[in-house]
Enzyme design. Structure first.
Site, PDB file in Angstrom:
ATOM      1  N   ILE A 197       7.784  64.560  29.668  1.00 20.97           N
ATOM      2  CA  ILE A 197       7.658  64.355  28.230  1.00 20.97           C
ATOM      3  C   ILE A 197       7.587  62.846  28.041  1.00 20.97           C
ATOM      4  O   ILE A 197       8.404  62.101  28.595  1.00 20.97           O
ATOM      5  CB  ILE A 197       8.838  64.971  27.450  1.00 20.97           C
ATOM      6  CG1 ILE A 197       8.684  64.691  25.944  1.00 20.97           C
ATOM      7  CG2 ILE A 197      10.178  64.493  27.954  1.00 20.97           C
ATOM      8  CD1 ILE A 197       9.726  65.426  25.092  1.00 20.97           C
ATOM      9  N   SER A 198       6.601  62.375  27.323  1.00 22.55           N
ATOM     10  CA  SER A 198       6.376  60.937  27.178  1.00 22.55           C
ATOM     11  C   SER A 198       7.553  60.257  26.491  1.00 22.55           C
ATOM     12  O   SER A 198       8.346  60.887  25.792  1.00 22.55           O
ATOM     13  CB  SER A 198       5.100  60.674  26.366  1.00 22.55           C
ATOM     14  OG  SER A 198       3.959  61.100  27.065  1.00 22.55           O
TER      15      SER A 198
END
Length: 322
Positions: free
Chosen positions: A144-145
């Site tokens: 997840i960024s």
């Protein structure tokens, strides 16, 4: 989604800037390169001191601090009535506002409405880690960024994420940014998330159902839900039946600006996509399609994402047999 191995401070936003030619990366006419410093986003959320110049007085410093507090408050930085402690998500969004990464009240509202802590994989990261400005592993070799990248992408697409807009999220991963964009196009909009990893599709659907179930319920017109996440490869023919999208977010590194994605960008639409070699650094591109179909692009900053693979490629981006 950011490369799992690029989670260190130095790699998440490299201090050295590589000189790149956006023409060679994309083959399109591009504007001048602008790389916005994001050094301050590489730390865990903490108060950001005001930017006081030499010779500023204490009064000026207090004034600037007050202005920052007012700006943050104007974007909804308040605990609910009777609540003594802000949530981790509120504190994270406050930090992004103070860092001047979140400027639009609509972006701030969407980020507050979707709790990042409920979209992580707790087998790989703790709930507390969710509110720090770092990419996190979500399993299956994906991440997840970091919150600062979510903020940057939402701000770039903000004018195209209007109520009623159609949005494509390629490499939807955890489903977190997909849900944020759905909040911004409500009511009447639609966000299609596509991911090549079936386990992530199932997990992201479950996260949305548990945390933001309103996004999966039929809208008032009874037509369809705000969000749909499906398994597949966006570079295949799976998008052939879809109408063009007003906004496209690509959360994986493309080695070129794929024509199949450009074809699905509506007139007047914008696509945000990292372009460059796999397992290296890429350039985050903002790609606009004019009302006459003319495509222009602007190189923004160096980034590092996991590969966007074609249906005929292995996970490492190589053709079978090589």
């Amino acid at each position: 989604m950011f490369l799992a191995q690029l989670q260190s401070h130095s790699n998440s936003a490299p201090s050295r800037q590589k000189k790149r030619s956006s023409r060679s990366a994309t083959g399109l006419q591009s504007k001048s390169v602008y790389r916005r410093p994001i050094r301050q986003t590489l730390q865990r959320p903490k108060p950001i001191p005001p930017d006081i110049g030499a010779g500023s007085t204490a009064t000026q410093q207090q004034k600037q601090t007050t202005e920052q507090q007012q700006q943050t408050a104007a974007m909804g930085t308040v605990s609910k009535a009777g609540t003594a402690v802000k949530s981790g998500q509120d504190m994270l969004v406050d930090y992004l506002i103070r860092s001047r990464l979140v400027k639009s009240p609509r972006v701030a509202e969407a980020l507050r409405a979707v709790d990042r802590g409920k979209y992580i994989n707790t087998a790989y990261a703790s709930r507390a880690d969710a509110y720090s400005d770092h990419p996190l592993s979500i399993g299956e070799g994906q991440t997840i960024s970091a919150p600062h990248m979510h903020a940057i992408c939402l701000e770039l697409l903000e004018k195209h994420l209007k109520p009623g807009a159609r949005v494509l999220d390629v490499g939807s991963g955890s489903g977190y940014l997909t849900a944020c964009m759905a909040k911004m196009v409500s009511p009447g909009g639609f966000v299609l998330g596509v991911d090549k990893v079936p386990e992530l599709v199932v997990r992201s659907q479950a996260s949305i159902q548990a945390s933001n179930p309103e996004l999966l319920s039929p809208q008032d017109d009874g037509d369809r839900e705000l969000v749909r996440i499906v398994h597949g490869n966006a570079l295949s023919d799976m998008l052939a039946i879809e109408e063009p999208f007003d906004a496209i977010h690509v959360g994986a590194a493309a080695d070129e600006l794929h024509q199949i994605l450009l074809d699905k960008l509506a007139l007047g639409g914008r696509m945000v996509i990292p372009v460059g070699p796999h397992y290296s650094y890429q350039v985050l591109m903002s790609v606009d399609k004019g009302s006459d179909g003319t495509v222009t692009s602007q190189a923004l900053m160096d980034v590092g994402y996991v590969p966007l693979t074609r249906p005929s490629e292995f996970e490492n981006g190589q053709m079978p047999g090589l």
